[in-house]
Design a protein around this motif. Structure first.
Motif, PDB file in Angstrom:
ATOM      1  N   TYR A 139       0.982 -17.950 -32.208  1.00 54.60           N
ATOM      2  CA  TYR A 139       0.958 -18.560 -30.877  1.00 54.60           C
ATOM      3  C   TYR A 139       2.287 -19.233 -30.563  1.00 54.60           C
ATOM      4  N   GLU A 140       2.834 -19.943 -31.540  1.00 57.86           N
ATOM      5  CA  GLU A 140       4.113 -20.622 -31.326  1.00 57.86           C
ATOM      6  C   GLU A 140       5.232 -19.622 -31.047  1.00 57.86           C
ATOM      7  N   GLU A 141       5.221 -18.524 -31.792  1.00 59.62           N
ATOM      8  CA  GLU A 141       6.227 -17.487 -31.562  1.00 59.62           C
ATOM      9  C   GLU A 141       6.081 -16.891 -30.163  1.00 59.62           C
ATOM     10  N   ALA A 142       4.841 -16.672 -29.742  1.00 63.51           N
ATOM     11  CA  ALA A 142       4.604 -16.100 -28.420  1.00 63.51           C
ATOM     12  C   ALA A 142       5.058 -17.046 -27.316  1.00 63.51           C
ATOM     13  N   VAL A 143       4.779 -18.327 -27.480  1.00 62.96           N
ATOM     14  CA  VAL A 143       5.167 -19.309 -26.462  1.00 62.96           C
ATOM     15  C   VAL A 143       6.689 -19.376 -26.327  1.00 62.96           C
ATOM     16  N   GLU A 144       7.380 -19.369 -27.452  1.00 62.01           N
ATOM     17  CA  GLU A 144       8.842 -19.415 -27.395  1.00 62.01           C
ATOM     18  C   GLU A 144       9.406 -18.175 -26.721  1.00 62.01           C
ATOM     19  N   LEU A 145       8.824 -17.023 -27.020  1.00 61.98           N
ATOM     20  CA  LEU A 145       9.280 -15.788 -26.393  1.00 61.98           C
ATOM     21  C   LEU A 145       8.984 -15.795 -24.900  1.00 61.98           C
ATOM     22  N   GLU A 146       7.812 -16.312 -24.518  1.00 56.95           N
ATOM     23  CA  GLU A 146       7.469 -16.394 -23.097  1.00 56.95           C
ATOM     24  C   GLU A 146       8.455 -17.282 -22.340  1.00 56.95           C
ATOM     25  N   ARG A 147       8.908 -18.347 -22.970  1.00 57.44           N
ATOM     26  CA  ARG A 147       9.907 -19.215 -22.334  1.00 57.44           C
ATOM     27  C   ARG A 147      11.201 -18.465 -22.093  1.00 57.44           C
ATOM     28  N   GLU A 148      11.617 -17.657 -23.073  1.00 51.66           N
ATOM     29  CA  GLU A 148      12.850 -16.874 -22.910  1.00 51.66           C
ATOM     30  C   GLU A 148      12.694 -15.853 -21.782  1.00 51.66           C
ATOM     31  N   LEU A 149      11.543 -15.207 -21.727  1.00 48.58           N
ATOM     32  CA  LEU A 149      11.302 -14.204 -20.699  1.00 48.58           C
ATOM     33  C   LEU A 149      11.208 -14.837 -19.313  1.00 48.58           C
ATOM     34  N   THR A 150      10.634 -16.032 -19.255  1.00 47.14           N
ATOM     35  CA  THR A 150      10.568 -16.758 -17.985  1.00 47.14           C
ATOM     36  C   THR A 150      11.970 -17.078 -17.482  1.00 47.14           C
ATOM     37  N   ALA A 151      12.846 -17.462 -18.391  1.00 48.36           N
ATOM     38  CA  ALA A 151      14.234 -17.741 -18.009  1.00 48.36           C
ATOM     39  C   ALA A 151      14.910 -16.487 -17.449  1.00 48.36           C
ATOM     40  N   ASP A 152      14.581 -15.307 -17.995  1.00 51.42           N
ATOM     41  CA  ASP A 152      15.126 -14.061 -17.459  1.00 51.42           C
ATOM     42  C   ASP A 152      14.786 -13.895 -15.982  1.00 51.42           C
ATOM     43  N   LEU A 153      13.630 -14.442 -15.594  1.00 49.79           N
ATOM     44  CA  LEU A 153      13.163 -14.308 -14.219  1.00 49.79           C
ATOM     45  C   LEU A 153      13.786 -15.345 -13.287  1.00 49.79           C
ATOM     46  N   GLY A 154      14.678 -16.159 -13.845  1.00 49.63           N
ATOM     47  CA  GLY A 154      15.404 -17.115 -13.028  1.00 49.63           C
ATOM     48  C   GLY A 154      14.746 -18.467 -12.889  1.00 49.63           C
ATOM     49  N   ALA A 155      13.760 -18.757 -13.729  1.00 43.66           N
ATOM     50  CA  ALA A 155      13.066 -20.046 -13.667  1.00 43.66           C
ATOM     51  C   ALA A 155      13.270 -20.793 -14.975  1.00 43.66           C
ATOM     52  N   ALA A 156      13.529 -22.082 -14.863  1.00 43.88           N
ATOM     53  CA  ALA A 156      13.756 -22.880 -16.069  1.00 43.88           C
ATOM     54  C   ALA A 156      12.459 -23.169 -16.807  1.00 43.88           C
ATOM     55  N   THR A 157      11.354 -23.205 -16.073  1.00 43.91           N
ATOM     56  CA  THR A 157      10.049 -23.490 -16.665  1.00 43.91           C
ATOM     57  C   THR A 157       8.995 -22.604 -16.011  1.00 43.91           C
ATOM     58  N   VAL A 158       7.822 -22.555 -16.635  1.00 42.31           N
ATOM     59  CA  VAL A 158       6.716 -21.796 -16.053  1.00 42.31           C
ATOM     60  C   VAL A 158       6.280 -22.429 -14.730  1.00 42.31           C
ATOM     61  N   ILE A 159       6.277 -23.752 -14.670  1.00 45.05           N
ATOM     62  CA  ILE A 159       5.925 -24.430 -13.413  1.00 45.05           C
ATOM     63  C   ILE A 159       6.879 -24.012 -12.300  1.00 45.05           C
ATOM     64  N   GLU A 160       8.158 -24.001 -12.602  1.00 45.12           N
ATOM     65  CA  GLU A 160       9.136 -23.594 -11.597  1.00 45.12           C
ATOM     66  C   GLU A 160       8.905 -22.151 -11.162  1.00 45.12           C
ATOM     67  N   LEU A 161       8.548 -21.299 -12.109  1.00 44.37           N
ATOM     68  CA  LEU A 161       8.282 -19.897 -11.783  1.00 44.37           C
ATOM     69  C   LEU A 161       7.157 -19.797 -10.759  1.00 44.37           C
ATOM     70  N   TYR A 162       6.058 -20.515 -11.003  1.00 42.44           N
ATOM     71  CA  TYR A 162       4.905 -20.407 -10.111  1.00 42.44           C
ATOM     72  C   TYR A 162       5.126 -21.143  -8.792  1.00 42.44           C
ATOM     73  N   GLU A 163       5.960 -22.153  -8.799  1.00 42.50           N
ATOM     74  CA  GLU A 163       6.321 -22.774  -7.531  1.00 42.50           C
ATOM     75  C   GLU A 163       7.038 -21.776  -6.629  1.00 42.50           C
ATOM     76  N   GLY A 164       7.740 -20.833  -7.239  1.00 47.84           N
ATOM     77  CA  GLY A 164       8.404 -19.788  -6.481  1.00 47.84           C
ATOM     78  C   GLY A 164       7.441 -18.817  -5.825  1.00 47.84           C
ATOM     79  N   PHE A 165       6.170 -18.837  -6.270  1.00 44.12           N
ATOM     80  CA  PHE A 165       5.130 -17.991  -5.664  1.00 44.12           C
ATOM     81  C   PHE A 165       4.234 -18.812  -4.726  1.00 44.12           C
ATOM     82  N   ALA A 166       4.727 -19.982  -4.329  1.00 45.98           N
ATOM     83  CA  ALA A 166       4.025 -20.887  -3.403  1.00 45.98           C
ATOM     84  C   ALA A 166       2.835 -21.592  -4.037  1.00 45.98           C
ATOM     85  N   TYR A 167       2.780 -21.625  -5.353  1.00 42.24           N
ATOM     86  CA  TYR A 167       1.801 -22.471  -6.034  1.00 42.24           C
ATOM     87  C   TYR A 167       2.365 -23.892  -6.084  1.00 42.24           C
TER      88      TYR A 167
END
Length: 222
Positions: A139-167
């Motif tokens: 789980y820890e490995e997956a979370v760290e990888l998800e953070r890296e992939l989220t950064a690829d999408l131009g968001a510093a955090t998952v919250i920032e990513l979803y704010e970009g979708f009007a959440y």
């Protein structure tokens, strides 16, 4: 050379991919399928989950839910093998209890159905130990990888990513915090009474497995 998928085609194909993924989750989680094999679904729909496609939909001003799906598909594709490893490890894992190898996924129902508090707590502790040893590292490995992939999408955090979708998770947190503050006294009073009456333990002495027994509510069995 990358050629973006047009919005109408992308919408149609994501429904097909979503249906396949949901069927896979259901079949494995319900015990109809021993192995969880989500990677094959991502591979069959590989062009839906690329970083380039996610960016193309964003650049084209596609509807927010399509952009969200593309972002989630990109992240999900990146962790697909870890997702399989976690699910399949969980499916094969057992917890030793009373001389029996109890399937990991059976432990929660056993805790809920166990009337003896000391046995509930023992079984819960054994489940936690198995989780810490066998699942948490993945789980820890997956979370760290998800953070890296989220950064690829131009968001510093998952919250920032979803704010970009009007959440607006921060506004939701403010509202729910107000509700929790307003009802906390009533909740503590009622939950303490329920624990004492139905489980035989006071709130201050209750542990997680005692709450599991409370939610089980065996007194309402037919």
């Amino acid at each position: 050379m990358f050629v973006p998928i047009a919005v109408p085609e992308y919408r149609d194909r994501l429904e097909e991919m979503t249906a396949e993924a949901l069927q896979e989750y259901y079949a494995h989680s319900a015990g109809h399928k021993r192995l969880f094999e989500i990677a094959a679904i991502y591979e069959r729909h590989a062009d839906l989950s690329t970083l380039e496609q996610a960016r193309a939909l964003a650049d084209d001003g596609a509807p927010a839910e399509l952009r969200r799906f593309a972002a989630e598909a990109y992240v999900g594709n990146g962790v697909k093998h870890l997702s399989e490893d976690i699910a399949n490890t969980e499916a094969e894992l057992t917890v030793e209890f009373d001389g029996e190898a109890v399937p990991y996924r059976e432990v929660r129902p056993r805790i809920m159905n166990e009337p003896d508090g000391s046995r509930r707590r023992d079984l819960h502790a054994r489940r936690c130990a198995a989780t810490e040893e066998h699942l948490n590292p993945m789980y820890e490995e997956a979370v760290e990888l998800e953070r890296e992939l989220t950064a690829d999408l131009g968001a510093a955090t998952v919250i920032e990513l979803y704010e970009g979708f009007a959440y607006d998770p921060r506004a939701l947190e403010r509202e729910t915090s107000q509700y929790l503050a307003a009802t906390e006294g009533l909740y503590l009073e009622r939950i303490d009474a329920a624990l004492r009456e139905r489980v035989g333990v006071a709130l201050e002495d209750a542990a997680i497995p005692d709450f599991s027994r409370l939610w089980r509510a065996p007194e309402f069995d037919a």
